[in-house]
Design a protein around this motif. Structure first.
Motif, PDB file in Angstrom:
ATOM      1  N   SER A 135       0.960  -1.362   0.128  1.00  0.00           N
ATOM      2  CA  SER A 135       0.062  -0.068  -0.063  1.00  0.00           C
ATOM      3  C   SER A 135       0.908   1.264  -0.226  1.00  0.00           C
ATOM      4  O   SER A 135       0.477   2.173  -0.844  1.00  0.00           O
ATOM      5  N   LEU A 136       1.871   1.300   0.812  1.00  0.00           N
ATOM      6  CA  LEU A 136       2.901   2.309   0.620  1.00  0.00           C
ATOM      7  C   LEU A 136       3.450   2.699  -0.575  1.00  0.00           C
ATOM      8  O   LEU A 136       3.574   3.695  -0.955  1.00  0.00           O
ATOM      9  N   LEU A 137       3.935   1.530  -1.225  1.00  0.00           N
ATOM     10  CA  LEU A 137       4.528   1.578  -2.619  1.00  0.00           C
ATOM     11  C   LEU A 137       3.467   2.135  -3.515  1.00  0.00           C
ATOM     12  O   LEU A 137       3.878   2.970  -4.594  1.00  0.00           O
ATOM     13  N   GLN A 138       2.330   1.799  -3.261  1.00  0.00           N
ATOM     14  CA  GLN A 138       1.084   2.228  -4.442  1.00  0.00           C
ATOM     15  C   GLN A 138       1.021   3.875  -3.961  1.00  0.00           C
ATOM     16  O   GLN A 138       0.728   4.435  -5.020  1.00  0.00           O
ATOM     17  N   VAL A 139       1.024   4.165  -2.854  1.00  0.00           N
ATOM     18  CA  VAL A 139       1.006   5.627  -2.552  1.00  0.00           C
ATOM     19  C   VAL A 139       2.059   6.274  -3.318  1.00  0.00           C
ATOM     20  O   VAL A 139       1.893   7.460  -3.704  1.00  0.00           O
ATOM     21  N   GLU A 140       3.361   5.975  -2.902  1.00  0.00           N
ATOM     22  CA  GLU A 140       4.523   6.357  -3.603  1.00  0.00           C
ATOM     23  C   GLU A 140       4.280   6.488  -5.108  1.00  0.00           C
ATOM     24  O   GLU A 140       4.877   7.499  -5.850  1.00  0.00           O
ATOM     25  N   ARG A 141       3.995   5.249  -5.784  1.00  0.00           N
ATOM     26  CA  ARG A 141       3.757   5.334  -7.201  1.00  0.00           C
ATOM     27  C   ARG A 141       2.765   6.544  -7.665  1.00  0.00           C
ATOM     28  O   ARG A 141       3.225   7.196  -8.727  1.00  0.00           O
ATOM     29  N   ALA A 142       1.774   6.478  -6.763  1.00  0.00           N
ATOM     30  CA  ALA A 142       0.790   7.666  -7.491  1.00  0.00           C
ATOM     31  C   ALA A 142       1.216   8.990  -7.048  1.00  0.00           C
ATOM     32  O   ALA A 142       1.109   9.661  -8.231  1.00  0.00           O
ATOM     33  N   THR A 143       1.957   9.069  -6.117  1.00  0.00           N
ATOM     34  CA  THR A 143       2.576  10.451  -6.156  1.00  0.00           C
ATOM     35  C   THR A 143       3.825  10.715  -6.985  1.00  0.00           C
ATOM     36  O   THR A 143       3.705  11.883  -7.424  1.00  0.00           O
ATOM     37  N   SER A 144       4.474   9.777  -7.358  1.00  0.00           N
ATOM     38  CA  SER A 144       5.547  10.133  -8.612  1.00  0.00           C
ATOM     39  C   SER A 144       4.793  10.182  -9.828  1.00  0.00           C
ATOM     40  O   SER A 144       5.519  10.886 -10.828  1.00  0.00           O
ATOM     41  N   GLU A 145       3.803   9.743  -9.852  1.00  0.00           N
ATOM     42  CA  GLU A 145       3.063   9.977 -11.251  1.00  0.00           C
ATOM     43  C   GLU A 145       2.076  11.054 -11.403  1.00  0.00           C
ATOM     44  O   GLU A 145       1.491  11.425 -12.530  1.00  0.00           O
ATOM     45  N   GLY A 146       1.972  11.902 -10.178  1.00  0.00           N
ATOM     46  CA  GLY A 146       1.220  13.070 -10.231  1.00  0.00           C
ATOM     47  C   GLY A 146      -0.079  13.055  -9.832  1.00  0.00           C
ATOM     48  O   GLY A 146      -0.985  13.815  -9.845  1.00  0.00           O
ATOM     49  N   ARG A 147      -0.517  11.479  -9.360  1.00  0.00           N
ATOM     50  CA  ARG A 147      -1.803  11.249  -8.886  1.00  0.00           C
ATOM     51  C   ARG A 147      -1.921  11.503  -7.506  1.00  0.00           C
ATOM     52  O   ARG A 147      -0.994  11.819  -6.647  1.00  0.00           O
ATOM     53  N   ILE A 148      -3.189  11.890  -7.120  1.00  0.00           N
ATOM     54  CA  ILE A 148      -3.530  11.978  -5.742  1.00  0.00           C
ATOM     55  C   ILE A 148      -3.361  10.457  -5.138  1.00  0.00           C
ATOM     56  O   ILE A 148      -4.319   9.638  -5.521  1.00  0.00           O
ATOM     57  N   PRO A 149      -2.616  10.372  -3.963  1.00  0.00           N
ATOM     58  CA  PRO A 149      -2.460   9.025  -3.455  1.00  0.00           C
ATOM     59  C   PRO A 149      -3.795   8.791  -2.362  1.00  0.00           C
ATOM     60  O   PRO A 149      -4.424   9.701  -1.870  1.00  0.00           O
ATOM     61  N   TRP A 190      -4.291   7.768   0.849  1.00  0.00           N
ATOM     62  CA  TRP A 190      -3.332   7.244   2.108  1.00  0.00           C
ATOM     63  C   TRP A 190      -4.235   6.371   3.267  1.00  0.00           C
ATOM     64  O   TRP A 190      -3.893   5.916   4.047  1.00  0.00           O
ATOM     65  N   SER A 191      -5.685   6.418   2.886  1.00  0.00           N
ATOM     66  CA  SER A 191      -6.509   5.746   3.944  1.00  0.00           C
ATOM     67  C   SER A 191      -6.277   4.398   3.745  1.00  0.00           C
ATOM     68  O   SER A 191      -6.372   3.419   4.544  1.00  0.00           O
ATOM     69  N   ASN A 192      -6.151   3.708   2.364  1.00  0.00           N
ATOM     70  CA  ASN A 192      -5.705   2.363   2.412  1.00  0.00           C
ATOM     71  C   ASN A 192      -4.508   1.998   3.248  1.00  0.00           C
ATOM     72  O   ASN A 192      -4.345   0.921   3.723  1.00  0.00           O
ATOM     73  N   TYR A 193      -3.411   2.746   3.116  1.00  0.00           N
ATOM     74  CA  TYR A 193      -2.239   2.493   3.832  1.00  0.00           C
ATOM     75  C   TYR A 193      -2.373   2.513   5.191  1.00  0.00           C
ATOM     76  O   TYR A 193      -1.911   1.748   6.050  1.00  0.00           O
ATOM     77  N   GLU A 194      -3.151   3.427   5.614  1.00  0.00           N
ATOM     78  CA  GLU A 194      -3.310   3.986   7.063  1.00  0.00           C
ATOM     79  C   GLU A 194      -4.140   2.566   7.757  1.00  0.00           C
ATOM     80  O   GLU A 194      -4.031   2.223   8.865  1.00  0.00           O
ATOM     81  N   GLN A 195      -5.178   2.236   6.858  1.00  0.00           N
ATOM     82  CA  GLN A 195      -6.112   0.926   7.337  1.00  0.00           C
ATOM     83  C   GLN A 195      -4.823  -0.446   7.324  1.00  0.00           C
ATOM     84  O   GLN A 195      -4.934  -1.053   8.539  1.00  0.00           O
ATOM     85  N   ALA A 196      -4.123  -0.472   6.539  1.00  0.00           N
ATOM     86  CA  ALA A 196      -3.235  -1.474   6.420  1.00  0.00           C
ATOM     87  C   ALA A 196      -2.404  -1.512   7.526  1.00  0.00           C
ATOM     88  O   ALA A 196      -2.046  -2.484   8.276  1.00  0.00           O
ATOM     89  N   ARG A 197      -1.651  -0.302   8.100  1.00  0.00           N
ATOM     90  CA  ARG A 197      -0.857  -0.129   9.016  1.00  0.00           C
ATOM     91  C   ARG A 197      -1.534  -0.454  10.360  1.00  0.00           C
ATOM     92  O   ARG A 197      -1.113  -1.027  11.432  1.00  0.00           O
ATOM     93  N   SER A 198      -2.746  -0.092  10.561  1.00  0.00           N
ATOM     94  CA  SER A 198      -3.652  -0.402  11.546  1.00  0.00           C
ATOM     95  C   SER A 198      -3.867  -1.843  11.868  1.00  0.00           C
ATOM     96  O   SER A 198      -3.769  -2.182  12.859  1.00  0.00           O
ATOM     97  N   GLY A 199      -4.270  -2.220  10.657  1.00  0.00           N
ATOM     98  CA  GLY A 199      -4.465  -3.913  10.900  1.00  0.00           C
ATOM     99  C   GLY A 199      -2.986  -4.557  11.253  1.00  0.00           C
ATOM    100  O   GLY A 199      -3.174  -5.501  11.962  1.00  0.00           O
ATOM    101  N   MET A 200      -1.937  -4.265  10.673  1.00  0.00           N
ATOM    102  CA  MET A 200      -0.819  -4.712  10.975  1.00  0.00           C
ATOM    103  C   MET A 200      -0.421  -4.627  12.638  1.00  0.00           C
ATOM    104  O   MET A 200       0.070  -5.562  13.171  1.00  0.00           O
ATOM    105  N   ASN A 201      -0.680  -3.389  13.018  1.00  0.00           N
ATOM    106  CA  ASN A 201      -0.507  -3.276  14.519  1.00  0.00           C
ATOM    107  C   ASN A 201      -1.666  -3.935  15.359  1.00  0.00           C
ATOM    108  O   ASN A 201      -1.006  -4.555  16.338  1.00  0.00           O
ATOM    109  N   GLU A 202      -2.809  -4.258  14.926  1.00  0.00           N
ATOM    110  CA  GLU A 202      -3.607  -4.863  15.890  1.00  0.00           C
ATOM    111  C   GLU A 202      -3.254  -6.538  15.786  1.00  0.00           C
ATOM    112  O   GLU A 202      -3.450  -6.884  16.677  1.00  0.00           O
TER     113      GLU A 202
END
Length: 191
Positions: free
Chosen positions: A142-156, A158-170
């Motif tokens: 998810s973080l790599l997708q956000v980074e890719r979207a940012t580098s391509e000029g798209r709006i990333p 972030w909610s998917n990454y934040e949910q993934a991190r939350s699930g990881m921590n739980e």
């Protein structure tokens, strides 16, 4: 019959009775000794088996502890990499090759440690470890997708990454709790 003959006959009978009594007593003593010896051997075997079982469980507990500790260390390393590079990605700084390799290596290390833990069980810990690895790999992706979207000029997204991190921590918290319970109860089954 004379007194001498009666004494000899009585002495002979007493001698025969003594010999027969000694033979019978000897046989019972032999049987008793065999039974006692058998019981002593059985008791010694039971003690040795009990000690071997105790030593086996101590060894299993030690192996579990080591595999849990190495998994938690690998998770911590990956979590630290994610925590360090997330602000960079938020700041729209593209990840360099070395950072991508570090992230990939940390994820692979977590997967390796999860596989090692699967050897020692129990099944619940194995399943939690695999869930933790899946959640961590999902967060990396998810973080790599956000980074890719940012580098391509798209709006990333972030909610998917934040949910993934939350699930990881739980999942990490659930694994940590169960691992502690297993270490305190080494008689858990080996998978």
């Amino acid at each position: 019959m004379s007194d001498a003959t009666a004494t000899v006959i009585a002495g002979g009978i007493a001698l025969v009775a003594a010999v027969i009594g000694a033979v019978i007593a000897g046989r019972y003593a032999e049987r008793g000794a065999k039974a006692g010896g058998r019981k002593a051997v059985e008791a010694a075997l039971a003690q040795v088996q009990g000690q071997a079982a105790s030593e086996h469980w101590q060894w299993v507990r030690s192996q579990r502890y080591q595999s849990f500790a190495s998994l938690l260390a690998a998770y911590t390393a990956l979590d630290e990499v994610l925590a360090r590079i997330t602000p960079e990605v938020r700041g729209r700084v593209p990840l360099d090759v070395a950072t991508r390799d570090e992230l990939r290596q940390a994820a692979l290390e977590l997967q390796d440690r999860t596989s090692l833990l699967a050897l020692w069980g129990p099944d619940e810990a194995r399943m939690l470890a695999y869930a933790l690895t899946r959640k961590a790999v999902a967060a990396v992706g998810s973080l790599l997708q956000v980074e890719r979207a940012t580098s391509e000029g798209r709006i990333p997204e972030w909610s998917n990454y934040e949910q993934a991190r939350s699930g990881m921590n739980e999942t990490y918290a659930a694994f940590l709790q169960r691992a502690g319970e297993i270490i305190r109860d080494p008689m858990q089954t080996v998978s």
